[in-house]
Design a protein around this motif. Sequence first.
Motif, PDB file in Angstrom:
ATOM      1  N   ILE A  82      -2.784  79.111  33.074  1.00  0.00           N
ATOM      2  CA  ILE A  82      -1.892  78.975  34.249  1.00  0.00           C
ATOM      3  C   ILE A  82      -2.062  77.358  34.659  1.00  0.00           C
ATOM      4  CG2 ILE A  82      -1.250  79.363  36.502  1.00  0.00           C
ATOM      5  CD1 ILE A  82      -1.890  82.441  35.788  1.00  0.00           C
ATOM      6  N   LYS A  83      -3.493  77.103  34.746  1.00  0.00           N
ATOM      7  CA  LYS A  83      -3.781  75.397  35.262  1.00  0.00           C
ATOM      8  C   LYS A  83      -3.369  74.305  34.163  1.00  0.00           C
ATOM      9  CE  LYS A  83      -7.879  77.014  37.919  1.00  0.00           C
ATOM     10  NZ  LYS A  83      -9.504  76.582  38.241  1.00  0.00           N
ATOM     11  N   GLU A  84      -3.433  74.946  32.999  1.00  0.00           N
ATOM     12  CA  GLU A  84      -2.809  73.895  31.923  1.00  0.00           C
ATOM     13  C   GLU A  84      -1.432  74.047  31.915  1.00  0.00           C
ATOM     14  OE1 GLU A  84      -4.141  74.959  27.793  1.00  0.00           O
ATOM     15  OE2 GLU A  84      -5.661  75.849  28.509  1.00  0.00           O
ATOM     16  N   LEU A  85      -0.782  74.943  32.512  1.00  0.00           N
ATOM     17  CA  LEU A  85       0.743  74.953  32.533  1.00  0.00           C
ATOM     18  C   LEU A  85       1.123  74.173  33.685  1.00  0.00           C
ATOM     19  CD1 LEU A  85       3.766  75.980  31.996  1.00  0.00           C
ATOM     20  CD2 LEU A  85       3.384  78.014  33.203  1.00  0.00           C
ATOM     21  N   GLN A  86       0.321  74.307  34.924  1.00  0.00           N
ATOM     22  CA  GLN A  86       0.814  73.400  35.975  1.00  0.00           C
ATOM     23  C   GLN A  86       0.443  72.039  35.853  1.00  0.00           C
ATOM     24  OE1 GLN A  86      -1.650  75.856  38.761  1.00  0.00           O
ATOM     25  NE2 GLN A  86       0.018  76.696  39.682  1.00  0.00           N
ATOM     26  N   ALA A  87      -0.573  71.779  34.762  1.00  0.00           N
ATOM     27  CA  ALA A  87      -0.934  70.261  34.695  1.00  0.00           C
ATOM     28  C   ALA A  87       0.033  69.689  33.836  1.00  0.00           C
ATOM     29  CB  ALA A  87      -2.210  70.119  33.854  1.00  0.00           C
ATOM     30  N   TYR A  88       0.806  70.392  33.017  1.00  0.00           N
ATOM     31  CA  TYR A  88       1.906  70.191  32.205  1.00  0.00           C
ATOM     32  C   TYR A  88       3.129  69.753  33.094  1.00  0.00           C
ATOM     33  CZ  TYR A  88       5.911  70.450  28.891  1.00  0.00           C
ATOM     34  OH  TYR A  88       7.111  70.311  28.080  1.00  0.00           O
ATOM     35  N   LEU A  89       3.299  70.719  34.025  1.00  0.00           N
ATOM     36  CA  LEU A  89       4.434  70.470  34.592  1.00  0.00           C
ATOM     37  C   LEU A  89       4.286  69.352  35.576  1.00  0.00           C
ATOM     38  CD1 LEU A  89       5.006  74.195  36.135  1.00  0.00           C
ATOM     39  CD2 LEU A  89       6.204  72.824  34.403  1.00  0.00           C
ATOM     40  N   LEU A  90       3.236  68.889  35.925  1.00  0.00           N
ATOM     41  CA  LEU A  90       2.916  67.632  36.681  1.00  0.00           C
ATOM     42  C   LEU A  90       3.081  66.211  35.563  1.00  0.00           C
ATOM     43  CD1 LEU A  90      -0.182  68.255  39.017  1.00  0.00           C
ATOM     44  CD2 LEU A  90       2.032  67.550  39.746  1.00  0.00           C
ATOM     45  N   GLU A  91       2.678  66.422  34.250  1.00  0.00           N
ATOM     46  CA  GLU A  91       2.936  65.597  33.491  1.00  0.00           C
ATOM     47  C   GLU A  91       4.482  65.150  33.167  1.00  0.00           C
ATOM     48  OE1 GLU A  91       0.713  66.569  30.213  1.00  0.00           O
ATOM     49  OE2 GLU A  91      -1.149  66.685  30.932  1.00  0.00           O
ATOM     50  N   THR A  92       5.238  66.155  33.034  1.00  0.00           N
ATOM     51  CA  THR A  92       6.601  66.141  32.696  1.00  0.00           C
ATOM     52  C   THR A  92       7.574  66.022  33.869  1.00  0.00           C
ATOM     53  OG1 THR A  92       6.762  68.756  32.505  1.00  0.00           O
ATOM     54  CG2 THR A  92       6.188  67.349  30.708  1.00  0.00           C
ATOM     55  N   ALA A  93       7.072  65.972  35.191  1.00  0.00           N
ATOM     56  CA  ALA A  93       7.894  65.841  36.274  1.00  0.00           C
ATOM     57  C   ALA A  93       8.792  64.619  36.251  1.00  0.00           C
ATOM     58  CB  ALA A  93       7.128  65.972  37.649  1.00  0.00           C
ATOM     59  N   LEU A  94      10.054  64.659  36.873  1.00  0.00           N
ATOM     60  CA  LEU A  94      10.771  63.535  36.917  1.00  0.00           C
ATOM     61  C   LEU A  94      10.688  63.239  38.520  1.00  0.00           C
ATOM     62  CD1 LEU A  94      14.226  65.330  35.719  1.00  0.00           C
ATOM     63  CD2 LEU A  94      12.397  64.084  34.611  1.00  0.00           C
ATOM     64  N   ARG A  95      10.925  61.990  38.643  1.00  0.00           N
ATOM     65  CA  ARG A  95      11.293  61.133  39.964  1.00  0.00           C
ATOM     66  C   ARG A  95      12.765  61.196  40.616  1.00  0.00           C
ATOM     67  NH1 ARG A  95       6.613  60.149  42.518  1.00  0.00           N
ATOM     68  NH2 ARG A  95       4.811  59.596  41.084  1.00  0.00           N
ATOM     69  N   GLY A  96      12.344  61.936  41.521  1.00  0.00           N
ATOM     70  CA  GLY A  96      14.057  61.880  42.147  1.00  0.00           C
ATOM     71  C   GLY A  96      14.245  60.708  42.639  1.00  0.00           C
ATOM     72  N   PRO A  97      15.587  60.630  43.302  1.00  0.00           N
ATOM     73  CA  PRO A  97      16.113  59.461  43.926  1.00  0.00           C
ATOM     74  C   PRO A  97      15.040  58.852  44.942  1.00  0.00           C
ATOM     75  CG  PRO A  97      17.855  61.290  43.751  1.00  0.00           C
ATOM     76  CD  PRO A  97      16.446  61.743  43.474  1.00  0.00           C
ATOM     77  N   SER A  98      14.572  59.797  45.763  1.00  0.00           N
ATOM     78  CA  SER A  98      13.718  59.131  47.029  1.00  0.00           C
ATOM     79  C   SER A  98      12.191  58.868  46.357  1.00  0.00           C
ATOM     80  CB  SER A  98      13.626  60.242  47.933  1.00  0.00           C
ATOM     81  OG  SER A  98      12.903  61.664  47.620  1.00  0.00           O
ATOM     82  N   GLY A  99      12.087  58.999  45.196  1.00  0.00           N
ATOM     83  CA  GLY A  99      10.671  58.893  44.458  1.00  0.00           C
ATOM     84  C   GLY A  99       9.846  60.068  44.473  1.00  0.00           C
ATOM     85  N   THR A 100      10.130  61.291  45.051  1.00  0.00           N
ATOM     86  CA  THR A 100       9.262  62.392  44.863  1.00  0.00           C
ATOM     87  C   THR A 100       9.501  62.946  43.521  1.00  0.00           C
ATOM     88  OG1 THR A 100      11.289  63.544  45.691  1.00  0.00           O
ATOM     89  CG2 THR A 100       9.553  62.615  47.507  1.00  0.00           C
ATOM     90  N   LEU A 101       8.550  63.604  43.132  1.00  0.00           N
ATOM     91  CA  LEU A 101       8.256  64.385  41.929  1.00  0.00           C
ATOM     92  C   LEU A 101       9.226  65.634  42.011  1.00  0.00           C
ATOM     93  CD1 LEU A 101       4.443  64.665  41.032  1.00  0.00           C
ATOM     94  CD2 LEU A 101       6.465  62.945  40.170  1.00  0.00           C
ATOM     95  N   GLU A 102       9.798  65.916  40.989  1.00  0.00           N
ATOM     96  CA  GLU A 102      10.863  67.079  40.817  1.00  0.00           C
ATOM     97  C   GLU A 102      10.545  67.894  39.311  1.00  0.00           C
ATOM     98  OE1 GLU A 102      14.943  65.812  40.811  1.00  0.00           O
ATOM     99  OE2 GLU A 102      14.695  65.115  42.801  1.00  0.00           O
ATOM    100  N   PHE A 103      10.433  69.164  39.518  1.00  0.00           N
ATOM    101  CA  PHE A 103       9.856  69.955  38.463  1.00  0.00           C
ATOM    102  C   PHE A 103      10.843  70.870  38.100  1.00  0.00           C
ATOM    103  CE2 PHE A 103       6.610  68.946  41.823  1.00  0.00           C
ATOM    104  CZ  PHE A 103       5.445  68.537  40.949  1.00  0.00           C
TER     105      PHE A 103
END
Length: 414
Positions: A82-103
Amino acid sequence: MAINRHNAPSMGLTFAPGSTDAVLVKLFGVTVRHGYYSQSDGFCPDLSVAPTPTSAELMSKFGMALRQERFGFSIFIQKQRIKELQAYLLETALRGPSGTLEFWERLTFSMQLQNPDFINITQLPLTVKIDQSNLYASNHQAHLDGPLALLSPGPYVDGDAFYDVIGRSITLRLPPRTKRVLVTDIAGRVVLPQPGADEIAIYAAGSGDEETRWDWAQIDLTDLPFDQYTICILDAQDNSINAGKYPWTVLYNAPKANTLLLLDMLFTQPTPASQGVYPLPPMFGAPAAAAVSTAYVLPFDARHTFWQYYIVSQGSRGALRDLHINGRGTAFTRQPAPVLLPNGALAIVFMADTALPLSQHPTQVFQLTGQRSDARGHENTIRISRLPVAAATPVWPSLTQQYPSGISEIYVYV
């Protein structure tokens, strides 16, 4: 050769405690419910599931397992992954219009029909052709109903969830003021043309002014995963053109004849403002280590049809009069004129005033009363305490909008 048990070396077996990290835990489960299936408490066996190729690869990467169940399916993952999956989600996150991460990372499943009568028994448009239109559902649209999460904006998946299905290559008919064509995914990210690629070519088709001429373009989705996409067209000022079917939301899905539904299951809340229900906790801060085993329901409503009784005299020279249908749930109106059946018999027709639900075990009870006189003038009382009920098939589409959910014809010979 005899063994001296007293001199033999002692041998002992030791068992190391099992690792709880290697245990499979349920990431989420999806159960199909349907109002028609009264004998199984609403649990529906009519759909099977398969991950799309892209999702199957992702599941393999993180050791996930799919278990097909009688009324749905479940996804399991090793607790330690599960931790590996969450780390992967962080790595592949997009940057939204306001600069925040999107998953927006997700698993996508294609669900196939196992019951050819499914459309008949379900409150969906009767005229739909599933080789041209499929349903779409997502936990991004889910909402809680007690402890369960319904995979629909409302109480049931309905006709609004149908989208056109397209193949890997499609020719688009465009208004002539179109200067750009874009394809976006469910995150609103432009996926065609791909970054660094040339713009999608637009070709003029014939002559005429901008009011009557249409141009065309060709798009190829071969390199994209099966999913939902929106085809957008822009003018010279990069403003969206709302013309005809554009913006056009479509499903790019595997070409299987019995595919009914494409299901997107996002791992976690994609943006801080997103609604929906997700198996992993939000990741806008430090990701939590635990999964949330989420119970999802894919809900369908039983089709409600207008029951139409055809009352027919068994003797060709018999006459029926003073007929009435009574019972709870709806009233029946006798139609003004009898109907000539293909076999030459005349039928007196009663139409329900309101639609009634189809059911695996119907509970409606309607009675028929009246008089029948034979060719010799003898009178017989008609009293049927329990008329037959509507079957799952056939259901006939109405030629008018008066009976939009369809008509169930029931023939009664007296």
